[in-house]
Design a protein around this motif. Sequence first.
Motif, PDB file in Angstrom:
ATOM      1  N   LYS A   1       0.857  -1.211   0.038  1.00 57.41           N
ATOM      2  CA  LYS A   1      -0.008   0.297   0.230  1.00 57.41           C
ATOM      3  C   LYS A   1       0.876   1.266  -0.200  1.00 57.41           C
ATOM      4  N   MET A   2       2.317   1.540   0.726  1.00 55.41           N
ATOM      5  CA  MET A   2       3.197   1.818   0.425  1.00 55.41           C
ATOM      6  C   MET A   2       3.349   2.342  -0.376  1.00 55.41           C
ATOM      7  N   TYR A   3       3.882   1.227  -1.222  1.00 48.97           N
ATOM      8  CA  TYR A   3       4.526   1.281  -2.448  1.00 48.97           C
ATOM      9  C   TYR A   3       3.693   0.277  -3.674  1.00 48.97           C
ATOM     10  N   PRO A   4       2.580   1.540  -4.356  1.00 45.79           N
ATOM     11  CA  PRO A   4       1.608   0.574  -4.623  1.00 45.79           C
ATOM     12  C   PRO A   4       2.058   0.156  -6.392  1.00 45.79           C
ATOM     13  N   TYR A   5       3.408   0.787  -6.428  1.00 45.94           N
ATOM     14  CA  TYR A   5       4.103  -0.009  -7.690  1.00 45.94           C
ATOM     15  C   TYR A   5       5.264  -0.896  -7.800  1.00 45.94           C
ATOM     16  N   MET A   6       4.680  -1.699  -6.707  1.00 45.59           N
ATOM     17  CA  MET A   6       5.618  -2.833  -5.962  1.00 45.59           C
ATOM     18  C   MET A   6       4.480  -4.281  -5.745  1.00 45.59           C
ATOM     19  N   GLU A   7       5.184  -5.183  -6.563  1.00 41.77           N
ATOM     20  CA  GLU A   7       4.625  -6.095  -6.198  1.00 41.77           C
ATOM     21  C   GLU A   7       4.871  -7.151  -5.029  1.00 41.77           C
ATOM     22  N   PHE A   8       4.140  -8.565  -5.411  1.00 38.91           N
ATOM     23  CA  PHE A   8       4.593  -9.196  -3.622  1.00 38.91           C
ATOM     24  C   PHE A   8       5.651  -9.717  -3.769  1.00 38.91           C
ATOM     25  N   GLU A   9       5.764 -10.402  -5.365  1.00 38.81           N
ATOM     26  CA  GLU A   9       7.338 -10.658  -5.979  1.00 38.81           C
ATOM     27  C   GLU A   9       8.489  -9.831  -5.546  1.00 38.81           C
ATOM     28  N   ASP A  10       8.144  -9.105  -5.273  1.00 34.89           N
ATOM     29  CA  ASP A  10       9.255  -7.820  -4.906  1.00 34.89           C
ATOM     30  C   ASP A  10      10.033  -8.833  -3.854  1.00 34.89           C
TER      31      ASP A  10
END
Length: 76
Positions: free
Chosen positions: A45-54
Amino acid sequence: MKHLTRITLDPNVMGGKPCIRGLRVTVGTVIGLLASGYTAEEILKMYPYMEFEDLSEALSYAAWRSEEIEVPLARA
């Protein structure tokens, strides 16, 4: 260790620190947030451009680095 495709090292991004997919989010930041008790959902939520795989690869990278052995160079 599996090949990590989401961790990048670029001297022009964040001083060459390992980052998530070339973004200006370092592996250290992600690991620090997880260590501080933030959940994966909160971080995403803080970094919406990230994905769980990151997040998963950041953990894998940090675990791999913690197992490295640094050997001092012999002096001439």
